[in-house]
Scaffold this motif. Sequence first.
Motif, PDB file in Angstrom:
ATOM      1  N   ALA A  56      -7.608  -4.106  -0.703  1.00 47.71           N
ATOM      2  CA  ALA A  56      -7.928  -2.810  -1.304  1.00 47.71           C
ATOM      3  C   ALA A  56      -6.679  -2.131  -1.848  1.00 47.71           C
ATOM      4  CB  ALA A  56      -8.612  -1.916  -0.273  1.00 47.71           C
ATOM      5  N   ARG A  57      -5.586  -2.140  -1.092  1.00 48.56           N
ATOM      6  CA  ARG A  57      -4.352  -1.495  -1.549  1.00 48.56           C
ATOM      7  C   ARG A  57      -3.794  -2.175  -2.791  1.00 48.56           C
ATOM      8  NH1 ARG A  57      -1.192  -0.784   4.281  1.00 48.56           N
ATOM      9  NH2 ARG A  57      -2.433   0.975   5.076  1.00 48.56           N
ATOM     10  N   ALA A  58      -3.859  -3.493  -2.835  1.00 50.80           N
ATOM     11  CA  ALA A  58      -3.371  -4.209  -4.015  1.00 50.80           C
ATOM     12  C   ALA A  58      -4.204  -3.880  -5.242  1.00 50.80           C
ATOM     13  CB  ALA A  58      -3.380  -5.717  -3.756  1.00 50.80           C
ATOM     14  N   LEU A  59      -5.482  -3.598  -5.038  1.00 48.38           N
ATOM     15  CA  LEU A  59      -6.345  -3.220  -6.158  1.00 48.38           C
ATOM     16  C   LEU A  59      -6.052  -1.792  -6.603  1.00 48.38           C
ATOM     17  CD1 LEU A  59      -8.723  -4.465  -7.793  1.00 48.38           C
ATOM     18  CD2 LEU A  59     -10.254  -3.212  -6.266  1.00 48.38           C
ATOM     19  N   GLN A  60      -5.776  -0.895  -5.668  1.00 49.25           N
ATOM     20  CA  GLN A  60      -5.505   0.507  -5.994  1.00 49.25           C
ATOM     21  C   GLN A  60      -4.139   0.702  -6.637  1.00 49.25           C
ATOM     22  OE1 GLN A  60      -5.927   2.025  -2.005  1.00 49.25           O
ATOM     23  NE2 GLN A  60      -7.946   2.904  -2.420  1.00 49.25           N
ATOM     24  N   ASP A  61      -3.111   0.138  -6.024  1.00 48.32           N
ATOM     25  CA  ASP A  61      -1.738   0.348  -6.473  1.00 48.32           C
ATOM     26  C   ASP A  61      -0.959  -0.960  -6.310  1.00 48.32           C
ATOM     27  OD1 ASP A  61       0.751   1.249  -7.168  1.00 48.32           O
ATOM     28  OD2 ASP A  61       0.840   2.864  -5.690  1.00 48.32           O
ATOM     29  N   PRO A  62      -1.055  -1.860  -7.274  1.00 50.49           N
ATOM     30  CA  PRO A  62      -0.390  -3.168  -7.125  1.00 50.49           C
ATOM     31  C   PRO A  62       1.113  -3.052  -6.916  1.00 50.49           C
ATOM     32  CG  PRO A  62      -1.927  -3.187  -8.977  1.00 50.49           C
ATOM     33  CD  PRO A  62      -1.818  -1.765  -8.535  1.00 50.49           C
ATOM     34  N   ALA A  63       1.768  -2.121  -7.601  1.00 54.59           N
ATOM     35  CA  ALA A  63       3.219  -2.002  -7.480  1.00 54.59           C
ATOM     36  C   ALA A  63       3.632  -1.694  -6.041  1.00 54.59           C
ATOM     37  CB  ALA A  63       3.744  -0.918  -8.423  1.00 54.59           C
ATOM     38  N   ALA A  64       2.899  -0.796  -5.377  1.00 55.92           N
ATOM     39  CA  ALA A  64       3.242  -0.430  -4.006  1.00 55.92           C
ATOM     40  C   ALA A  64       3.045  -1.602  -3.051  1.00 55.92           C
ATOM     41  CB  ALA A  64       2.397   0.755  -3.554  1.00 55.92           C
ATOM     42  N   GLU A  65       1.977  -2.365  -3.228  1.00 54.40           N
ATOM     43  CA  GLU A  65       1.711  -3.477  -2.313  1.00 54.40           C
ATOM     44  C   GLU A  65       2.709  -4.615  -2.514  1.00 54.40           C
ATOM     45  OE1 GLU A  65      -0.677  -4.730   0.938  1.00 54.40           O
ATOM     46  OE2 GLU A  65      -0.300  -2.833  -0.086  1.00 54.40           O
ATOM     47  N   GLY A  84       6.389   5.846 -12.838  1.00 52.99           N
ATOM     48  CA  GLY A  84       6.886   7.012 -12.117  1.00 52.99           C
ATOM     49  C   GLY A  84       6.400   7.017 -10.675  1.00 52.99           C
ATOM     50  N   VAL A  85       7.058   7.804  -9.839  1.00 52.76           N
ATOM     51  CA  VAL A  85       6.749   7.831  -8.415  1.00 52.76           C
ATOM     52  C   VAL A  85       6.528   9.267  -7.961  1.00 52.76           C
ATOM     53  CG1 VAL A  85       7.636   7.357  -6.099  1.00 52.76           C
ATOM     54  CG2 VAL A  85       8.072   5.739  -7.964  1.00 52.76           C
ATOM     55  N   ASP A  86       5.423   9.492  -7.257  1.00 50.21           N
ATOM     56  CA  ASP A  86       5.149  10.771  -6.614  1.00 50.21           C
ATOM     57  C   ASP A  86       5.846  10.764  -5.256  1.00 50.21           C
ATOM     58  OD1 ASP A  86       4.139  12.974  -5.260  1.00 50.21           O
ATOM     59  OD2 ASP A  86       2.144  12.795  -6.131  1.00 50.21           O
ATOM     60  N   VAL A  87       6.944  11.490  -5.131  1.00 50.57           N
ATOM     61  CA  VAL A  87       7.750  11.434  -3.913  1.00 50.57           C
ATOM     62  C   VAL A  87       6.961  11.930  -2.703  1.00 50.57           C
ATOM     63  CG1 VAL A  87       9.905  12.169  -2.833  1.00 50.57           C
ATOM     64  CG2 VAL A  87       9.824  11.776  -5.290  1.00 50.57           C
ATOM     65  N   ASN A  88       6.210  13.011  -2.853  1.00 46.24           N
ATOM     66  CA  ASN A  88       5.439  13.542  -1.720  1.00 46.24           C
ATOM     67  C   ASN A  88       4.392  12.547  -1.238  1.00 46.24           C
ATOM     68  OD1 ASN A  88       6.769  16.047  -1.560  1.00 46.24           O
ATOM     69  ND2 ASN A  88       5.493  16.904  -3.188  1.00 46.24           N
ATOM     70  N   LEU A  89       3.707  11.887  -2.187  1.00 48.13           N
ATOM     71  CA  LEU A  89       2.690  10.902  -1.818  1.00 48.13           C
ATOM     72  C   LEU A  89       3.322   9.719  -1.096  1.00 48.13           C
ATOM     73  CD1 LEU A  89      -0.258   9.941  -1.970  1.00 48.13           C
ATOM     74  CD2 LEU A  89       0.286   8.905  -4.188  1.00 48.13           C
ATOM     75  N   VAL A  90       4.438   9.260  -1.592  1.00 52.89           N
ATOM     76  CA  VAL A  90       5.127   8.133  -0.960  1.00 52.89           C
ATOM     77  C   VAL A  90       5.587   8.505   0.438  1.00 52.89           C
ATOM     78  CG1 VAL A  90       7.232   6.745  -1.068  1.00 52.89           C
ATOM     79  CG2 VAL A  90       5.824   7.022  -3.117  1.00 52.89           C
ATOM     80  N   ALA A  91       6.109   9.709   0.600  1.00 45.68           N
ATOM     81  CA  ALA A  91       6.616  10.131   1.908  1.00 45.68           C
ATOM     82  C   ALA A  91       5.497  10.277   2.940  1.00 45.68           C
ATOM     83  CB  ALA A  91       7.373  11.447   1.761  1.00 45.68           C
ATOM     84  N   ARG A  92       4.279  10.625   2.507  1.00 45.84           N
ATOM     85  CA  ARG A  92       3.173  10.839   3.447  1.00 45.84           C
ATOM     86  C   ARG A  92       2.609   9.543   4.002  1.00 45.84           C
ATOM     87  NH1 ARG A  92       1.352  14.840  -0.269  1.00 45.84           N
ATOM     88  NH2 ARG A  92      -0.217  13.372  -1.052  1.00 45.84           N
ATOM     89  N   HIS A  93       2.748   8.447   3.265  1.00 52.10           N
ATOM     90  CA  HIS A  93       2.096   7.196   3.662  1.00 52.10           C
ATOM     91  C   HIS A  93       3.153   6.106   3.817  1.00 52.10           C
ATOM     92  CE1 HIS A  93      -1.751   9.103   2.848  1.00 52.10           C
ATOM     93  NE2 HIS A  93      -1.288   9.469   1.663  1.00 52.10           N
ATOM     94  N   ALA A  94       3.257   5.590   5.038  1.00 55.16           N
ATOM     95  CA  ALA A  94       4.324   4.643   5.361  1.00 55.16           C
ATOM     96  C   ALA A  94       4.243   3.367   4.539  1.00 55.16           C
ATOM     97  CB  ALA A  94       4.279   4.310   6.854  1.00 55.16           C
ATOM     98  N   HIS A  95       3.031   2.921   4.201  1.00 58.93           N
ATOM     99  CA  HIS A  95       2.928   1.663   3.466  1.00 58.93           C
ATOM    100  C   HIS A  95       3.410   1.790   2.027  1.00 58.93           C
ATOM    101  CE1 HIS A  95      -0.881   3.656   2.326  1.00 58.93           C
ATOM    102  NE2 HIS A  95      -0.835   2.918   1.232  1.00 58.93           N
ATOM    103  N   LYS A  96       3.635   3.020   1.551  1.00 57.25           N
ATOM    104  CA  LYS A  96       4.146   3.229   0.202  1.00 57.25           C
ATOM    105  C   LYS A  96       5.661   3.472   0.176  1.00 57.25           C
ATOM    106  CE  LYS A  96      -0.102   5.218  -1.748  1.00 57.25           C
ATOM    107  NZ  LYS A  96      -0.280   4.262  -2.866  1.00 57.25           N
ATOM    108  N   HIS A  97       6.298   3.594   1.320  1.00 56.87           N
ATOM    109  CA  HIS A  97       7.730   3.886   1.363  1.00 56.87           C
ATOM    110  C   HIS A  97       8.590   2.921   0.548  1.00 56.87           C
ATOM    111  CE1 HIS A  97       7.530   6.444   5.311  1.00 56.87           C
ATOM    112  NE2 HIS A  97       6.869   6.981   4.308  1.00 56.87           N
ATOM    113  N   PRO A  98       8.319   1.597   0.563  1.00 59.60           N
ATOM    114  CA  PRO A  98       9.195   0.681  -0.171  1.00 59.60           C
ATOM    115  C   PRO A  98       9.248   0.924  -1.682  1.00 59.60           C
ATOM    116  CG  PRO A  98       7.895  -0.527   1.439  1.00 59.60           C
ATOM    117  CD  PRO A  98       7.326   0.857   1.378  1.00 59.60           C
ATOM    118  N   VAL A  99       8.276   1.654  -2.226  1.00 57.24           N
ATOM    119  CA  VAL A  99       8.264   1.889  -3.673  1.00 57.24           C
ATOM    120  C   VAL A  99       9.505   2.654  -4.122  1.00 57.24           C
ATOM    121  CG1 VAL A  99       7.042   3.062  -5.543  1.00 57.24           C
ATOM    122  CG2 VAL A  99       5.755   1.798  -3.826  1.00 57.24           C
ATOM    123  N   LEU A 100       9.935   3.620  -3.337  1.00 58.79           N
ATOM    124  CA  LEU A 100      10.989   4.529  -3.767  1.00 58.79           C
ATOM    125  C   LEU A 100      12.319   3.816  -3.993  1.00 58.79           C
ATOM    126  CD1 LEU A 100      11.250   7.554  -4.371  1.00 58.79           C
ATOM    127  CD2 LEU A 100      12.100   7.878  -2.048  1.00 58.79           C
TER     128      LEU A 100
END
Length: 365
Positions: free
Chosen positions: A249-258, A299-315
Motif C-alpha cells: 500500500a505504501r509503495a502505491l501511495q508514495d513510491p519515492a518514500a518506500e 518536493g518534501v513536506d517536512v511536517n508530514l515526514v516528521a510525523r511518520h517514521a516510515h517517511k523519515h528517510p525521504v528527507l
Amino acid sequence: MEFSLSGDYLFRGGDIRHDDRVFAEDRERTAQIIATQLERQAGAAADDDGSGAGRAWRDVRAAALLAAAHEHILPQIWREISQRLRQQAFDYIADACRRELEQRIDTQAPRSERVAAGDAPRVLVVAGGGFQASSRGALRAVLVDEHGVYREDFSADSMRSDAPGADALRELLGRQTVDVVAVAGMAMQTRRLYEDVRTAVDDHCARTGDDIQVTYASDETARLWWDSARAQAELSGLRREERYCVSVARALQDPAAEYAAMGQDLLHLPLHPRQRDVDQRALLVVIERALINVINRVGVDVNLVARHAHKHPVLQYVSGLGPRKAHAIIGRITAGDRPLESRSDLVVRRLCTRTVFVNAASFLH
C-alpha cells in the motif's frame, strides 16, 4: 561477434581453444606491427653504412624493440583498454539501473474522484498466493490510511462472490472510506483473485454509488521489507503477511518514500541483467540519484515526514541536506512537539544553518 587487435586474426567466441590460439597469434602479430613501426622511425634517424656491423646492430635493435613491445607496450595498451572498457561498461549499466529505478519511482498513485490533487489515497490491499495457509485463511486484506498508517485487516479463504471473504470485503468498504483496492500476490492465482475482488468492488459501487479504483500493485519492495528487522520493529504487532500488505500500500501511495527507506536493499532490486557484475558500492551511489531527482522534483513536506517514521528517510535525499542533517532536523522537530509554520522556521528555530536553508529551501514545503 568477431574482433581482432591487428585485423588479421578473428575471434569466433564459440571455441575456447581456437580463441586462445588466435589470441596468441594476434598478440604476436600486434607486437610485430608495433616493433616494425618503431624500427622504421629508429632506422630513419640512424646511420646505416650497409656494413656487417650495421646489419647486426639493426637486428639487435629490432629484437630489442620487439621484446619491448611484448613486455612493456602491449601490457600498457591492454591495461588502458581494459580500464576504459570496464568504466564504460559500468557507466552504461549504472545509468540503465538509475533510469529504470527513476521510472518506477516517478509514478502517480491511482485515485478516486474524491481524492484531491496532491493527496494520497486510502488503500485496501488484498493479497494472497505465496502465504502459508492457516486457520486465519490464505488471503489477507489490510487497510492503510492516506499517511501509510495501518488501520485494520481481515483474513479469508476466498474472494469469490458467494464466499464469506467477499461479504467481509463489501462490509469493510461500506464501513470505511477506501479510494483504491490493490491486489498483489506471489502466484498465478493472483489474476483470479483480481477478478474476484473487482467483481465484489463493482457490486458494492453499483449498490452505493461509491467510486473505488481496483488495480494490480507491485510487491518488489514488500518482498524485501516484510521480514526485515525494520519492519518487525515498526509493526511488531502484525504478522508478516500483514506487513507485506502495508508495504504494498505504501509503495502505491508514495513510491519515492518506500524506495528511499530501502537503503542498501536497493541493490537487490532487479534493475538490469548485468547489475551484479559491477562494483556494488559505486552502483548504489548512481542509482540513489534516481531518488534525488524524483524527490527534489516533487518536493518534501517536512511536517508530514516528521510525523511518520516510515517517511523519515525521504528527507536525506533533499539537495543540500544528507543523512546527518536530515536526522538532526527531524529529531528537533519531533522533540519540540510543534510543527513548522513555514520554511523560514528552519532558520528561526535554529533547526539548520542559513547556508543549509538556502540550499534546501526550494525543495521543501
